[in-house]
Design a protein around this motif. Structure first.
Motif, PDB file in Angstrom:
ATOM      1  N   ALA A  78       0.832  -1.223   0.120  1.00 33.87           N
ATOM      2  CA  ALA A  78      -0.285  -0.126  -0.075  1.00 33.87           C
ATOM      3  C   ALA A  78       0.747   1.365   0.048  1.00 33.87           C
ATOM      4  O   ALA A  78       0.542   2.106  -0.680  1.00 33.87           O
ATOM      5  CB  ALA A  78      -0.967  -0.014   1.330  1.00 33.87           C
ATOM      6  N   ARG A  79       1.953   1.178   0.801  1.00 37.97           N
ATOM      7  CA  ARG A  79       2.885   2.277   1.000  1.00 37.97           C
ATOM      8  C   ARG A  79       3.643   2.593  -0.675  1.00 37.97           C
ATOM      9  O   ARG A  79       3.543   3.813  -1.013  1.00 37.97           O
ATOM     10  CB  ARG A  79       3.959   2.284   1.792  1.00 37.97           C
ATOM     11  N   LEU A  80       3.795   1.385  -1.149  1.00 36.00           N
ATOM     12  CA  LEU A  80       4.604   1.642  -2.715  1.00 36.00           C
ATOM     13  C   LEU A  80       3.566   2.157  -3.824  1.00 36.00           C
ATOM     14  O   LEU A  80       3.873   2.789  -4.506  1.00 36.00           O
ATOM     15  CB  LEU A  80       5.174   0.351  -3.131  1.00 36.00           C
ATOM     16  N   LEU A  81       2.113   1.559  -3.681  1.00 38.83           N
ATOM     17  CA  LEU A  81       1.516   1.843  -4.618  1.00 38.83           C
ATOM     18  C   LEU A  81       0.212   2.846  -4.482  1.00 38.83           C
ATOM     19  O   LEU A  81      -0.206   3.444  -5.383  1.00 38.83           O
ATOM     20  CB  LEU A  81       0.597   0.459  -4.997  1.00 38.83           C
ATOM     21  N   GLY A  82       0.021   3.197  -3.178  1.00 46.91           N
ATOM     22  CA  GLY A  82      -1.058   4.381  -2.953  1.00 46.91           C
ATOM     23  C   GLY A  82      -0.200   5.559  -2.776  1.00 46.91           C
ATOM     24  O   GLY A  82       0.771   5.611  -3.182  1.00 46.91           O
ATOM     25  N   SER A  83      -0.809   6.351  -2.077  1.00 43.79           N
ATOM     26  CA  SER A  83      -0.244   7.594  -1.864  1.00 43.79           C
ATOM     27  C   SER A  83       0.716   7.251  -0.305  1.00 43.79           C
ATOM     28  O   SER A  83       0.276   6.500   0.447  1.00 43.79           O
ATOM     29  CB  SER A  83      -1.352   8.593  -1.025  1.00 43.79           C
ATOM     30  N   PRO A  84       1.729   7.799  -0.436  1.00 40.53           N
ATOM     31  CA  PRO A  84       2.501   8.837  -1.284  1.00 40.53           C
ATOM     32  C   PRO A  84       3.285   8.129  -2.419  1.00 40.53           C
ATOM     33  O   PRO A  84       4.072   8.532  -2.999  1.00 40.53           O
ATOM     34  CB  PRO A  84       3.316   9.446  -0.270  1.00 40.53           C
TER      35      PRO A  84
END
Length: 198
Positions: A78-84
């Motif tokens: 989620a950190r890699l693909l979403g925001s930011p």
């Protein structure tokens, strides 16, 4: 779409500590807009089978179906693909026991009561699943498994669910087989809602 497969591989390598540039470059070049974070390849097989059965090409729609290799990885992805990170829309499908991991990482996701296999077995019914196991040539293995002492106190549904995970690749194979056997009005709610939201 082969390029979506390359994007998926680049993201998995990035999440494992590799360089992020290949995933960034592919995300900029491809029409990736949404990533579906799944625990494993059997979930991906089920999502792919349902999409195909409804005449949808998720890769062409800009949707990357990404099995992470376990629910505890959802925060990293989620950190890699979403925001930011890449700023893509994220959603997912998880087992009830893994809900806390997903809740910490994603705003929108769908939860299976026990797991996806349990949802599919309940939707089809034990008899229909046994018929499918027979058609796939695994009935003898299921009967041998069901007669083991550790299985005797389990319900038929519990035995079937456990059987699907007893051989490498079996859950992936049956993820597709069980979904393909579903009537349109019998698709488990979490799986149906996931696809409808893409």
């Amino acid at each position: 779409m082969a390029d979506m497969g390359a994007f998926r591989e680049a993201v998995v390598a990035w999440a494992a500590g590799g360089p992020g540039a290949p995933a960034r470059e592919l995300a900029a070049r491809l029409p990736v807009r949404t990533v579906v974070l799944l625990e494993g390849p059997s979930d991906a097989a089920a999502v792919g089978a349902l999409a195909a059965g409804r005449g949808r090409d998720l890769a062409a729609e800009g949707v990357c179906v990404l099995p992470m290799g376990g629910a505890m990885s959802v925060g990293r992805f989620a950190r890699l693909l979403g925001s930011p990170g890449l700023g893509l829309r994220l959603t997912g499908l998880c087992d009830e026991a893994e809900r806390p991991y997903y809740a910490r990482a994603l705003d929108a996701f769908h939860v299976c009561a026990a797991d996806l296999e349990d949802e599919l077995i309940r939707a089809l019914g034990v008899t229909r699943v046994e018929d499918l196991v027979r058609a796939e040539g695994d009935l003898r293995a299921l009967r041998t498994f069901a007669h083991q002492p550790a299985q005797r106190d389990r319900t038929e549904q519990q035995r079937l669910r456990r059987f699907l995970g007893t051989k490498k690749g079996r859950k992936i194979h049956y993820g597709r087989v069980l979904v393909e056997a579903l009537a349109p009005d019998r698709v488990p709610a979490p799986l149906d809602a996931l696809l409808a939201g893409l």
